[in-house]
Write a protein that holds these residues in place. Structure first.
Motif, PDB file in Angstrom:
ATOM      1  N   ASP A 184      41.643  -1.264  36.902  1.00 36.77           N
ATOM      2  CA  ASP A 184      39.909  -0.990  35.519  1.00 36.77           C
ATOM      3  C   ASP A 184      40.888  -1.601  34.751  1.00 36.77           C
ATOM      4  N   ARG A 185      40.383  -2.866  34.267  1.00 35.87           N
ATOM      5  CA  ARG A 185      40.500  -4.053  32.526  1.00 35.87           C
ATOM      6  C   ARG A 185      41.068  -2.846  31.762  1.00 35.87           C
ATOM      7  N   ASP A 186      39.892  -1.838  30.773  1.00 34.39           N
ATOM      8  CA  ASP A 186      40.004  -0.761  30.546  1.00 34.39           C
ATOM      9  C   ASP A 186      41.281  -0.258  30.278  1.00 34.39           C
ATOM     10  N   VAL A 213      47.528  -5.824  35.464  1.00 28.92           N
ATOM     11  CA  VAL A 213      47.295  -4.355  35.378  1.00 28.92           C
ATOM     12  C   VAL A 213      47.026  -3.003  35.424  1.00 28.92           C
ATOM     13  N   ASP A 214      47.178  -2.483  35.947  1.00 26.34           N
ATOM     14  CA  ASP A 214      46.499  -1.191  34.735  1.00 26.34           C
ATOM     15  C   ASP A 214      47.310   0.161  34.960  1.00 26.34           C
ATOM     16  N   THR A 215      46.926   1.023  34.479  1.00 26.91           N
ATOM     17  CA  THR A 215      47.964   1.848  34.338  1.00 26.91           C
ATOM     18  C   THR A 215      48.033   3.761  35.479  1.00 26.91           C
ATOM     19  N   THR A 216      47.658   2.466  36.290  1.00 22.04           N
ATOM     20  CA  THR A 216      48.030   3.459  37.858  1.00 22.04           C
ATOM     21  C   THR A 216      48.739   2.875  38.033  1.00 22.04           C
ATOM     22  N   CYS A 217      49.271   2.009  37.863  1.00 22.42           N
ATOM     23  CA  CYS A 217      50.639   1.835  38.545  1.00 22.42           C
ATOM     24  C   CYS A 217      52.221   2.191  38.392  1.00 22.42           C
ATOM     25  N   SER A 234      45.983  -0.931  41.894  1.00 20.12           N
ATOM     26  CA  SER A 234      46.479  -1.241  40.657  1.00 20.12           C
ATOM     27  C   SER A 234      46.198  -3.053  39.611  1.00 20.12           C
ATOM     28  N   ILE A 235      46.028  -3.423  40.629  1.00 20.56           N
ATOM     29  CA  ILE A 235      45.944  -5.010  40.285  1.00 20.56           C
ATOM     30  C   ILE A 235      44.280  -5.502  39.767  1.00 20.56           C
ATOM     31  N   GLY A 236      43.968  -6.188  39.156  1.00 16.38           N
ATOM     32  CA  GLY A 236      42.881  -6.764  39.027  1.00 16.38           C
ATOM     33  C   GLY A 236      42.853  -7.739  38.644  1.00 16.38           C
TER      34      GLY A 236
END
Length: 247
Positions: free
Chosen positions: A3-5, A18-22, A69-71
């Motif tokens: 999620d880019r947000d 990379v988002d915060t679920t990493c 986790s990577i977009g």
């Protein structure tokens, strides 16, 4: 899907993020070290890829990430990357990608063997990978180095009629395993493929030696990019550091 947000602020601006679920498993930094970096307990895009090889490596990292986790804004490139796995490494050995969160992003490998193909540890269940393994001739065996890295081994074993091999001291992590290793002697799994008990990281940890030249070391030891050498860590030793260093 990332999620880019929720993208980390440390990401370099551009198509990959990379988002915060990493979970900081290091998979992306292994697959595309020119793009991804470690920052305060997670990964981030340190530099956007600038050429085709870099974009291809980053797309593979998207595929391999265990937590999605990577977009990326390059969907076609990511789809193409997913079709590359198992990704050839050397000779008859390939990297499975599609790592599992349950294994904290641990690597698994495919060996194309004349007497029947093998998985070394298991990836997450993924239709694209299942189809690729089918095209390569299926599986006859799944060797599990230790309890942490079983992932979806049971599903792959059921689908291909493969025998699962694990040491008795870790066998509770893979109920119904068709072959259970005991003791600390080497065990021949197939021609030129040997299981070697190496207790320490877990009580039943084993490594696999293929053709006397390629060692699948599980979590017994690994290559440290920082040190430029093989390494092991007491901090992630779950059974006995004394046994691990001795074996």
């Amino acid at each position: 899907m990332a999620d880019r947000d929720l993208a980390h602020a440390e990401n370099a601006p551009g198509g990959f993020f990379v988002d915060t679920t990493c979970i900081d498993c290091d998979t992306c930094r292994q697959v595309a070290p020119a793009t991804f970096i470690a920052v305060d307990g997670h990964s981030a895009v340190g530099a956007q890829p600038v050429d085709e090889a870099g974009r291809q490596a980053a797309a593979r990292a998207v595929v391999c990430c265990p937590t999605n986790s990577i977009g990326s804004d390059q969907a076609a490139l990511v789809r193409a990357a997913s079709a590359e796995f198992p990704l050839p490494i050397v000779d008859d050995i390939a990297y499975c990608g599609f790592t599992a969160a349950s294994s904290f992003g641990a690597s698994s490998y495919f060996i194309h063997h004349a007497d029947g193909n093998w998985l070394i540890d298991a990836p997450r269940w993924t239709p694209q990978l299942v189809q690729a393994i089918e095209r390569a001739g299926g599986l006859c065996g799944i060797f599990l180095t230790h309890r942490d890295d079983v992932a979806d081994a049971a599903r792959y074993a059921q689908r291909f009629g493969a025998r699962r091999v694990i040491h008795a001291r870790d066998a509770d992590a893979m109920p119904g395993a068709e072959q259970v290793i005991t003791g600390e002697d080497e065990v021949a799994l197939a021609a030129d493929l040997v299981a070697i008990p190496t207790p320490g990281h877990t009580a039943g940890h084993c490594v696999a030696l293929h053709r006397g030249t390629h060692l699948f070391s599980g979590d017994h030891l690994w290559w440290s990019r920082r040190l430029g050498a093989l390494n092991a860590s007491r901090e992630v030793c779950w059974h006995s550091w004394t046994e691990q260093t001795a074996s």
